[in-house]
Write a protein that holds these residues in place. Structure first.
Motif, PDB file in Angstrom:
ATOM      1  N   GLU A  83       0.850  -1.183   0.000  1.00  0.00           N
ATOM      2  CA  GLU A  83       0.000   0.000   0.000  1.00  0.00           C
ATOM      3  C   GLU A  83       0.895   1.246   0.000  1.00  0.00           C
ATOM      4  O   GLU A  83       1.831   1.334   0.810  1.00  0.00           O
ATOM      5  N   PRO A  84       0.646   2.213  -0.889  1.00  0.00           N
ATOM      6  CA  PRO A  84       1.514   3.401  -0.975  1.00  0.00           C
ATOM      7  C   PRO A  84       1.670   4.141   0.354  1.00  0.00           C
ATOM      8  O   PRO A  84       2.761   4.579   0.699  1.00  0.00           O
ATOM      9  N   GLU A  85       0.571   4.251   1.098  1.00  0.00           N
ATOM     10  CA  GLU A  85       0.626   4.957   2.381  1.00  0.00           C
ATOM     11  C   GLU A  85       1.530   4.214   3.365  1.00  0.00           C
ATOM     12  O   GLU A  85       2.330   4.821   4.074  1.00  0.00           O
ATOM     13  N   GLU A  86       1.413   2.882   3.406  1.00  0.00           N
ATOM     14  CA  GLU A  86       2.250   2.075   4.293  1.00  0.00           C
ATOM     15  C   GLU A  86       3.713   2.167   3.877  1.00  0.00           C
ATOM     16  O   GLU A  86       4.608   2.293   4.715  1.00  0.00           O
ATOM     17  N   ALA A  87       3.963   2.088   2.572  1.00  0.00           N
ATOM     18  CA  ALA A  87       5.334   2.164   2.074  1.00  0.00           C
ATOM     19  C   ALA A  87       5.961   3.510   2.421  1.00  0.00           C
ATOM     20  O   ALA A  87       7.133   3.574   2.810  1.00  0.00           O
ATOM     21  N   GLU A  88       5.185   4.581   2.320  1.00  0.00           N
ATOM     22  CA  GLU A  88       5.700   5.912   2.650  1.00  0.00           C
ATOM     23  C   GLU A  88       6.070   6.001   4.129  1.00  0.00           C
ATOM     24  O   GLU A  88       7.113   6.544   4.489  1.00  0.00           O
ATOM     25  N   ASP A  89       5.228   5.442   5.010  1.00  0.00           N
ATOM     26  CA  ASP A  89       5.530   5.435   6.447  1.00  0.00           C
ATOM     27  C   ASP A  89       6.824   4.686   6.720  1.00  0.00           C
ATOM     28  O   ASP A  89       7.677   5.142   7.487  1.00  0.00           O
ATOM     29  N   VAL A  90       6.991   3.527   6.092  1.00  0.00           N
ATOM     30  CA  VAL A  90       8.197   2.713   6.303  1.00  0.00           C
ATOM     31  C   VAL A  90       9.429   3.452   5.797  1.00  0.00           C
ATOM     32  O   VAL A  90      10.462   3.506   6.473  1.00  0.00           O
ATOM     33  N   ARG A  91       9.345   4.053   4.617  1.00  0.00           N
ATOM     34  CA  ARG A  91      10.486   4.808   4.072  1.00  0.00           C
ATOM     35  C   ARG A  91      10.863   5.966   4.994  1.00  0.00           C
ATOM     36  O   ARG A  91      12.046   6.239   5.220  1.00  0.00           O
TER      37      ARG A  91
END
Length: 196
Positions: free
Chosen positions: A31-39
């Motif tokens: 999920e883009p939102e999850e990936a952004e949080d992880v990054r």
């Protein structure tokens, strides 16, 4: 699997993988939102508040009712340490949020009428940390004020996330602490430590 994990745990996992495997992991649909949080979390040092925080604590606006806040802290997917406190901010309510106003403690919510807005019981005296603050400072604040979670703010007082005591313990304990035998035996729990 990364989508199902808390962002801070997902970031830790990706950082522990060999470089090639980590790159392949990012190629998987996430999920883009999850990936952004992880990054975002991976950009901070491992032993800093930013590297320890989760971006998904309970966040509400001051107009939310106590009943609404209690419903949020009852979520089964919420870590127990995060359920002790609701972070109150101005919109937007996603991290990084609008201006941080303070916190509302679970115990305080249980003492008040459920229809009252949480903005009436905000505690704005809870210490907070910057994402660059070291693990030692986070540990001292959690211990000094008997907290299970601390807010992480930027210089402009926007909430970036929260550091929980369990994440701090994971950093302080040796890597193999889950596999180690208990150092404390039944005999050592008796008065005198089981010594004759």
């Amino acid at each position: 699997m990364l989508d199902a994990m808390q962002p801070d745990d997902a970031a830790d996992l990706v950082q522990e993988l060999p470089e090639q495997m980590a790159e392949e992991t990012w190629c998987q649909p996430m999920e883009p939102e999850e990936a952004e949080d992880v990054r975002r979390l991976m950009a901070y040092g491992e032993h800093t508040a930013g590297g320890l925080m989760t971006t998904e604590p309970v966040i509400l606006g001051p107009e939310a009712s106590i009943a609404t806040a209690l419903a949020h802290v009852r979520r089964r997917d919420l870590a127990p340490a995060l359920s002790t406190m609701v972070f109150v901010v101005r919109p937007p309510l996603e991290t990084p949020t609008g201006r941080y106003l303070g916190v509302v403690h679970l115990q305080e919510m249980l003492r008040e009428p459920p229809y009252e807005p949480i903005g009436t019981i905000i505690d704005d005296d809870v210490e907070w940390v910057l994402p660059s603050d070291p693990l030692g400072k986070v540990t001292r604040l959690l211990a000094t004020y008997n907290l299970t979670v601390l807010p992480v703010l930027d210089e402009d007082r926007h909430l970036l996330g929260a550091v929980s005591a369990d994440d701090v313990l994971d950093r302080l304990l040796p890597d193999d602490w889950r596999d180690a035998d208990d150092a404390v035996t039944d005999a050592s729990l008796t008065p005198g430590g089981g010594r004759g």
